[in-house]
Design a protein around this motif. Structure first.
Motif, PDB file in Angstrom:
ATOM      1  N   GLY A  28      21.664 -60.224 -18.174  1.00 58.39           N
ATOM      2  CA  GLY A  28      20.474 -60.945 -18.620  1.00 58.39           C
ATOM      3  C   GLY A  28      19.208 -60.119 -18.623  1.00 58.39           C
ATOM      4  N   LYS A  29      18.371 -60.441 -19.571  1.00 58.60           N
ATOM      5  CA  LYS A  29      17.117 -59.712 -19.773  1.00 58.60           C
ATOM      6  C   LYS A  29      16.205 -59.798 -18.544  1.00 58.60           C
ATOM      7  CE  LYS A  29      13.301 -59.369 -23.042  1.00 58.60           C
ATOM      8  NZ  LYS A  29      12.724 -59.880 -24.282  1.00 58.60           N
ATOM      9  N   GLU A  30      16.116 -60.964 -17.938  1.00 52.13           N
ATOM     10  CA  GLU A  30      15.233 -61.144 -16.769  1.00 52.13           C
ATOM     11  C   GLU A  30      15.661 -60.251 -15.607  1.00 52.13           C
ATOM     12  OE1 GLU A  30      13.760 -64.587 -13.653  1.00 52.13           O
ATOM     13  OE2 GLU A  30      14.670 -65.203 -15.550  1.00 52.13           O
TER      14      GLU A  30
ATOM     15  N   GLY B 286      16.600 -51.938  -1.021  1.00 54.20           N
ATOM     16  CA  GLY B 286      15.852 -52.232   0.202  1.00 54.20           C
ATOM     17  C   GLY B 286      15.417 -53.676   0.311  1.00 54.20           C
ATOM     18  N   GLY B 287      16.253 -54.590  -0.076  1.00 57.72           N
ATOM     19  CA  GLY B 287      15.948 -56.007   0.082  1.00 57.72           C
ATOM     20  C   GLY B 287      15.576 -56.728  -1.200  1.00 57.72           C
ATOM     21  N   PHE B 288      15.345 -55.987  -2.263  1.00 58.75           N
ATOM     22  CA  PHE B 288      15.053 -56.610  -3.546  1.00 58.75           C
ATOM     23  C   PHE B 288      16.363 -56.742  -4.316  1.00 58.75           C
ATOM     24  CE2 PHE B 288      11.224 -54.409  -2.220  1.00 58.75           C
ATOM     25  CZ  PHE B 288      10.295 -55.434  -2.281  1.00 58.75           C
ATOM     26  N   GLU B 289      16.255 -57.141  -5.566  1.00 59.77           N
ATOM     27  CA  GLU B 289      17.474 -57.296  -6.362  1.00 59.77           C
ATOM     28  C   GLU B 289      18.188 -55.959  -6.523  1.00 59.77           C
ATOM     29  OE1 GLU B 289      17.399 -60.656  -9.469  1.00 59.77           O
ATOM     30  OE2 GLU B 289      15.462 -59.637  -9.613  1.00 59.77           O
ATOM     31  N   GLY B 290      19.479 -55.979  -6.367  1.00 59.76           N
ATOM     32  CA  GLY B 290      20.293 -54.788  -6.534  1.00 59.76           C
ATOM     33  C   GLY B 290      21.519 -55.122  -7.349  1.00 59.76           C
TER      34      GLY B 290
ATOM     35  N   GLN C 195      26.001 -54.421  -7.559  1.00 63.57           N
ATOM     36  CA  GLN C 195      27.240 -53.862  -7.026  1.00 63.57           C
ATOM     37  C   GLN C 195      28.271 -53.819  -8.148  1.00 63.57           C
ATOM     38  OE1 GLN C 195      30.162 -55.921  -4.327  1.00 63.57           O
ATOM     39  NE2 GLN C 195      29.465 -54.310  -2.931  1.00 63.57           N
ATOM     40  N   CYS C 196      29.037 -52.737  -8.149  1.00 61.80           N
ATOM     41  CA  CYS C 196      30.124 -52.610  -9.106  1.00 61.80           C
ATOM     42  C   CYS C 196      31.412 -52.309  -8.337  1.00 61.80           C
ATOM     43  CB  CYS C 196      29.846 -51.491 -10.106  1.00 61.80           C
ATOM     44  SG  CYS C 196      31.150 -51.363 -11.350  1.00 61.80           S
ATOM     45  N   ARG C 197      32.431 -53.090  -8.617  1.00 58.08           N
ATOM     46  CA  ARG C 197      33.760 -52.865  -8.050  1.00 58.08           C
ATOM     47  C   ARG C 197      34.655 -52.400  -9.184  1.00 58.08           C
ATOM     48  NH1 ARG C 197      36.972 -54.416  -3.654  1.00 58.08           N
ATOM     49  NH2 ARG C 197      35.162 -55.451  -2.751  1.00 58.08           N
ATOM     50  N   ILE C 198      35.203 -51.196  -9.031  1.00 59.32           N
ATOM     51  CA  ILE C 198      36.072 -50.622 -10.049  1.00 59.32           C
ATOM     52  C   ILE C 198      37.493 -50.617  -9.507  1.00 59.32           C
ATOM     53  CG2 ILE C 198      36.548 -48.610 -11.490  1.00 59.32           C
ATOM     54  CD1 ILE C 198      33.565 -47.821 -10.937  1.00 59.32           C
ATOM     55  N   GLN C 199      38.357 -51.346 -10.178  1.00 61.79           N
ATOM     56  CA  GLN C 199      39.739 -51.441  -9.728  1.00 61.79           C
ATOM     57  C   GLN C 199      40.555 -50.265 -10.236  1.00 61.79           C
ATOM     58  OE1 GLN C 199      40.539 -55.354 -11.258  1.00 61.79           O
ATOM     59  NE2 GLN C 199      39.864 -56.324  -9.355  1.00 61.79           N
ATOM     60  N   LYS C 200      41.710 -50.091  -9.650  1.00 66.01           N
ATOM     61  CA  LYS C 200      42.583 -48.965  -9.979  1.00 66.01           C
ATOM     62  C   LYS C 200      42.951 -48.917 -11.466  1.00 66.01           C
ATOM     63  CE  LYS C 200      46.524 -46.574  -8.028  1.00 66.01           C
ATOM     64  NZ  LYS C 200      47.550 -46.573  -7.013  1.00 66.01           N
ATOM     65  N   ASN C 201      43.056 -50.084 -12.101  1.00 64.26           N
ATOM     66  CA  ASN C 201      43.422 -50.144 -13.518  1.00 64.26           C
ATOM     67  C   ASN C 201      42.199 -49.994 -14.436  1.00 64.26           C
ATOM     68  OD1 ASN C 201      42.145 -52.588 -13.237  1.00 64.26           O
ATOM     69  ND2 ASN C 201      43.880 -53.826 -13.883  1.00 64.26           N
ATOM     70  N   CYS C 202      41.054 -49.621 -13.866  1.00 62.38           N
ATOM     71  CA  CYS C 202      39.805 -49.379 -14.589  1.00 62.38           C
ATOM     72  C   CYS C 202      39.124 -50.631 -15.130  1.00 62.38           C
ATOM     73  CB  CYS C 202      39.968 -48.321 -15.665  1.00 62.38           C
ATOM     74  SG  CYS C 202      40.220 -46.693 -14.962  1.00 62.38           S
ATOM     75  N   THR C 203      39.482 -51.792 -14.603  1.00 58.66           N
ATOM     76  CA  THR C 203      38.654 -52.955 -14.878  1.00 58.66           C
ATOM     77  C   THR C 203      37.539 -52.919 -13.836  1.00 58.66           C
ATOM     78  OG1 THR C 203      40.003 -54.402 -13.489  1.00 58.66           O
ATOM     79  CG2 THR C 203      40.543 -54.332 -15.836  1.00 58.66           C
ATOM     80  N   PHE C 204      36.389 -53.484 -14.191  1.00 60.47           N
ATOM     81  CA  PHE C 204      35.278 -53.459 -13.250  1.00 60.47           C
ATOM     82  C   PHE C 204      34.455 -54.720 -13.378  1.00 60.47           C
ATOM     83  CE2 PHE C 204      33.690 -51.539 -17.116  1.00 60.47           C
ATOM     84  CZ  PHE C 204      32.403 -52.044 -17.242  1.00 60.47           C
ATOM     85  N   GLN C 205      33.751 -55.033 -12.301  1.00 63.72           N
ATOM     86  CA  GLN C 205      32.838 -56.168 -12.298  1.00 63.72           C
ATOM     87  C   GLN C 205      31.489 -55.688 -11.784  1.00 63.72           C
ATOM     88  OE1 GLN C 205      35.785 -56.622 -10.084  1.00 63.72           O
ATOM     89  NE2 GLN C 205      36.918 -57.126 -11.935  1.00 63.72           N
ATOM     90  N   LEU C 206      30.453 -56.008 -12.534  1.00 64.82           N
ATOM     91  CA  LEU C 206      29.075 -55.755 -12.117  1.00 64.82           C
ATOM     92  C   LEU C 206      28.499 -57.082 -11.656  1.00 64.82           C
ATOM     93  CD1 LEU C 206      27.872 -53.514 -15.057  1.00 64.82           C
ATOM     94  CD2 LEU C 206      27.979 -52.828 -12.666  1.00 64.82           C
ATOM     95  N   ALA C 207      27.868 -57.096 -10.487  1.00 65.13           N
ATOM     96  CA  ALA C 207      27.301 -58.334  -9.972  1.00 65.13           C
ATOM     97  C   ALA C 207      25.970 -58.055  -9.276  1.00 65.13           C
ATOM     98  CB  ALA C 207      28.271 -58.989  -8.990  1.00 65.13           C
ATOM     99  N   PRO C 208      24.973 -58.895  -9.545  1.00 61.34           N
ATOM    100  CA  PRO C 208      23.695 -58.755  -8.846  1.00 61.34           C
ATOM    101  C   PRO C 208      23.879 -59.010  -7.349  1.00 61.34           C
ATOM    102  CG  PRO C 208      23.463 -60.185 -10.756  1.00 61.34           C
ATOM    103  CD  PRO C 208      24.933 -59.959 -10.553  1.00 61.34           C
ATOM    104  N   ILE C 209      23.094 -58.321  -6.544  1.00 56.16           N
ATOM    105  CA  ILE C 209      23.098 -58.554  -5.093  1.00 56.16           C
ATOM    106  C   ILE C 209      21.646 -58.694  -4.626  1.00 56.16           C
ATOM    107  CG2 ILE C 209      25.305 -57.481  -4.534  1.00 56.16           C
ATOM    108  CD1 ILE C 209      23.795 -54.944  -3.747  1.00 56.16           C
ATOM    109  N   GLY C 210      21.457 -59.421  -3.542  1.00 54.84           N
ATOM    110  CA  GLY C 210      20.135 -59.565  -2.950  1.00 54.84           C
ATOM    111  C   GLY C 210      19.190 -60.373  -3.802  1.00 54.84           C
ATOM    112  N   GLY C 211      17.919 -60.149  -3.534  1.00 52.92           N
ATOM    113  CA  GLY C 211      16.894 -60.795  -4.348  1.00 52.92           C
ATOM    114  C   GLY C 211      16.554 -62.101  -3.884  1.00 52.92           C
TER     115      GLY C 211
END
Length: 120
Positions: free
Chosen positions: A68-70, A98-102, A104-120
């Motif tokens: 998302g743009k925001e 450092g406590g603001f929005e960040g 995380q990316c989890r990359i699996q062995k088969n090269c699928t991945f998920q990007l997810a916001p953390i914090g904020g």
């Protein structure tokens, strides 16, 4: 030009993808510093065929835009530290601010991945 010695025969797709995520997702932040485990991510990326690099880079950009743009505007002003670590068979990349929005990316062995916001 091959960057590996003769013992290493090919690149590791998952590690090459981790480098792509680091480069592409990290570029959405104001400034990034890295703390990597010794995975030699760049060497795997350098060995990946150029066409595959472009395909994976497009996947990462699409996944970032889907957040998302925001969210992307919020992280554009933040500095982050990037931490790369193994978690079982997965590679985790944490873009910490450092406590603001960040991010995380989890990359699996088969090269699928998920990007997810953390914090904020």
């Amino acid at each position: 030009m091959k960057t590996f010695n003769n013992i290493e025969k090919s690149y590791h797709k998952q590690r090459a993808l981790a480098y792509i995520v680091y480069m592409m997702a990290g570029s959405y932040f104001s400034l990034s510093n890295s703390v990597f485990s010794p995975l030699n991510l760049y060497l795997h990326y350098a060995e990946m065929p150029r066409e595959k690099q472009y395909q994976y880079e497009s996947r990462v950009i699409s996944s970032m835009e889907a957040l998302g743009k925001e969210f992307l505007q919020n992280i554009a002003t933040l500095r982050c530290n990037v931490r790369c670590r193994l978690c079982g068979d997965d590679i985790l990349l944490d873009f910490c601010t450092g406590g603001f929005e960040g991010l995380q990316c989890r990359i699996q062995k088969n090269c699928t991945f998920q990007l997810a916001p953390i914090g904020g």
